[in-house]
Design a protein around this motif. Structure first.
Motif, PDB file in Angstrom:
ATOM      1  N   HIS A   1      34.116  46.562  40.746  1.00  0.00           N
ATOM      2  CA  HIS A   1      34.302  45.102  40.854  1.00  0.00           C
ATOM      3  C   HIS A   1      34.692  44.644  39.167  1.00  0.00           C
ATOM      4  CE1 HIS A   1      33.372  40.950  41.307  1.00  0.00           C
ATOM      5  NE2 HIS A   1      32.882  40.890  40.166  1.00  0.00           N
ATOM      6  N   HIS A   2      34.178  44.978  38.031  1.00  0.00           N
ATOM      7  CA  HIS A   2      34.453  44.683  37.142  1.00  0.00           C
ATOM      8  C   HIS A   2      35.915  44.980  36.595  1.00  0.00           C
ATOM      9  CE1 HIS A   2      30.701  43.162  36.045  1.00  0.00           C
ATOM     10  NE2 HIS A   2      29.780  44.251  35.818  1.00  0.00           N
TER      11      HIS A   2
ATOM     12  N   GLY B   1      31.473  45.857  55.295  1.00  0.00           N
ATOM     13  CA  GLY B   1      30.160  46.710  55.291  1.00  0.00           C
ATOM     14  C   GLY B   1      28.924  45.912  54.842  1.00  0.00           C
ATOM     15  N   GLY B   2      29.316  44.667  54.251  1.00  0.00           N
ATOM     16  CA  GLY B   2      28.273  43.955  54.080  1.00  0.00           C
ATOM     17  C   GLY B   2      27.452  44.004  52.551  1.00  0.00           C
ATOM     18  N   PHE B   3      27.957  44.876  51.597  1.00  0.00           N
ATOM     19  CA  PHE B   3      27.494  44.714  50.425  1.00  0.00           C
ATOM     20  C   PHE B   3      28.613  44.406  49.350  1.00  0.00           C
ATOM     21  CE2 PHE B   3      25.551  48.373  52.648  1.00  0.00           C
ATOM     22  CZ  PHE B   3      24.186  48.110  52.569  1.00  0.00           C
ATOM     23  N   PHE B   4      28.194  43.124  48.721  1.00  0.00           N
ATOM     24  CA  PHE B   4      29.074  42.631  47.991  1.00  0.00           C
ATOM     25  C   PHE B   4      28.790  42.562  46.247  1.00  0.00           C
ATOM     26  CE2 PHE B   4      28.673  40.360  52.112  1.00  0.00           C
ATOM     27  CZ  PHE B   4      29.949  40.309  52.449  1.00  0.00           C
TER      28      PHE B   4
ATOM     29  N   ALA C   1      25.195  40.971  46.637  1.00  0.00           N
ATOM     30  CA  ALA C   1      24.665  40.673  47.477  1.00  0.00           C
ATOM     31  C   ALA C   1      24.572  41.414  48.825  1.00  0.00           C
ATOM     32  CB  ALA C   1      25.230  39.020  47.879  1.00  0.00           C
ATOM     33  N   THR C   2      23.791  41.375  49.898  1.00  0.00           N
ATOM     34  CA  THR C   2      23.969  42.209  50.701  1.00  0.00           C
ATOM     35  C   THR C   2      23.037  41.492  52.126  1.00  0.00           C
ATOM     36  OG1 THR C   2      23.928  44.261  51.960  1.00  0.00           O
ATOM     37  CG2 THR C   2      21.721  43.575  50.700  1.00  0.00           C
TER      38      THR C   2
ATOM     39  N   THR D   1      33.940  41.031  45.221  1.00  0.00           N
ATOM     40  CA  THR D   1      34.374  42.432  45.924  1.00  0.00           C
ATOM     41  C   THR D   1      33.306  42.787  47.469  1.00  0.00           C
ATOM     42  OG1 THR D   1      34.954  43.596  43.779  1.00  0.00           O
ATOM     43  CG2 THR D   1      34.107  45.132  45.616  1.00  0.00           C
ATOM     44  N   LEU D   2      33.965  43.455  48.382  1.00  0.00           N
ATOM     45  CA  LEU D   2      33.044  43.685  49.399  1.00  0.00           C
ATOM     46  C   LEU D   2      33.282  45.332  49.753  1.00  0.00           C
ATOM     47  CD1 LEU D   2      35.042  44.041  52.061  1.00  0.00           C
ATOM     48  CD2 LEU D   2      35.148  41.715  52.227  1.00  0.00           C
ATOM     49  N   SER D   3      32.405  45.623  50.226  1.00  0.00           N
ATOM     50  CA  SER D   3      32.292  47.124  50.695  1.00  0.00           C
ATOM     51  C   SER D   3      33.146  47.268  51.800  1.00  0.00           C
ATOM     52  CB  SER D   3      30.996  47.841  50.900  1.00  0.00           C
ATOM     53  OG  SER D   3      30.229  46.972  51.814  1.00  0.00           O
ATOM     54  N   ALA D   4      34.305  48.087  51.946  1.00  0.00           N
ATOM     55  CA  ALA D   4      34.689  48.303  53.264  1.00  0.00           C
ATOM     56  C   ALA D   4      34.472  49.508  53.836  1.00  0.00           C
ATOM     57  CB  ALA D   4      36.111  48.520  52.922  1.00  0.00           C
ATOM     58  N   VAL D   5      34.136  49.419  55.013  1.00  0.00           N
ATOM     59  CA  VAL D   5      33.449  50.942  55.877  1.00  0.00           C
ATOM     60  C   VAL D   5      34.128  51.204  57.021  1.00  0.00           C
ATOM     61  CG1 VAL D   5      31.302  50.699  54.382  1.00  0.00           C
ATOM     62  CG2 VAL D   5      31.746  49.594  56.753  1.00  0.00           C
ATOM     63  N   TYR D   6      34.028  52.356  57.507  1.00  0.00           N
ATOM     64  CA  TYR D   6      34.428  52.390  58.924  1.00  0.00           C
ATOM     65  C   TYR D   6      33.253  52.238  59.748  1.00  0.00           C
ATOM     66  CZ  TYR D   6      38.774  54.777  57.123  1.00  0.00           C
ATOM     67  OH  TYR D   6      39.836  54.958  56.691  1.00  0.00           O
TER      68      TYR D   6
END
Length: 258
Positions: free
Chosen positions: A142-143, A187-190, A124-125, A150-155
């Motif tokens: 994630h697997h 970062g909004g990518f799950f 999802a995003t 899981t979420l994406s962590a970004v700067y």
């Protein structure tokens, strides 16, 4: 693997554009930012999308309803009332467009999609951010991590330039908009396992990013995929203009090939 895209918000901080269209339809280059997001997923082999509509959702419906015609070369014979497709340039996408309510929160919108997700893991995003994240690596992470989400962590991108100052108070150099303050953000990518739906307890009023993700984190079920390369969210007109400038220069999120 299905990809859920949140595309129903009002986008009030970009009102110069969103007064007349939903935020995901704001153009970068000659295509909506939604198209750019979908192209990134498609490059990694993910072509089955569920788009969660709300504010001015009919505009997104009309865009995809006519997408095939707009992307292809045609011969139209008015005397015979026939249309011949000469070259088809459309993507191999399957798109489910769901009206999830004008004022639903993100968790509420996701609940509306539950029956279309077939009790399987999904990604999802949001419909307003682009990145060069490798989605195959995100999914594998994630697997391997074993959590529910899981979420994406970004700067985050720094807004202002910085100066380097030595102990004698002399400026020794400049940094053009350094990244944030060292803290990573969502970062909004799950990626979500179907168990996520047991955490969405308040119907349309559920805000995914608050109680559900906070509870998952407290239970050790929320993982962070650290992405240290390009990421940018389109919150304001300034962001839109910057993304258009980047597009003209080659676009660091453009992983696909024409």
């Amino acid at each position: 693997m299905k990809i859920v895209i949140f595309a129903g918000g009002y986008g009030t901080r970009l009102s110069e554009e969103t007064d007349v269209m939903p935020k995901p339809m704001v153009q970068i280059g000659d295509k909506p930012i939604l198209w750019h997001i979908m192209k990134c997923y498609s490059y990694y082999g993910f072509n089955d999308f569920i788009i969660l509509l709300g504010y001015k959702g009919y505009i997104i419906k009309e865009y995809f309803a006519n997408y095939f015609m707009h992307q292809s070369d045609l011969t139209i014979d008015l005397s015979k009332n026939t249309t011949e497709i000469i070259n088809n340039h459309s993507e191999p996408w399957r798109i489910t467009l769901l009206d999830t309510g004008q004022n639903s929160m993100t968790g509420g919108r996701l609940l509306r999609a539950r029956k279309y997700l077939e009790n399987a893991t999904f990604m999802a995003t949001y419909g307003d951010g682009v990145s060069n994240i490798n989605f195959q690596e995100l999914l594998q992470f994630h697997h391997d991590s074993g959590g529910i989400a899981t979420l994406s962590a970004v700067y985050p991108e720094g807004r202002f330039g910085a100066v380097n100052i030595n102990t004698q108070h002399k400026i020794t150099g400049f940094q053009e908009k350094p990244q944030g303050d060292g803290q990573m953000i969502n970062g909004g990518f799950f990626v979500f396992n179907p168990e996520i739906f047991s955490y969405l307890r308040d119907g349309e009023a559920t805000i995914l990013e608050r109680a559900p993700l906070e509870l998952l984190a407290s239970e050790g079920q929320l993982n962070a995929f650290e992405h240290r390369e390009f990421w940018k969210c389109m919150d304001t007109l300034r962001d839109k203009n910057q993304l258009n400038e980047l597009w003209e220069k080659g676009a660091p999120w453009k992983v696909w090939h024409e």
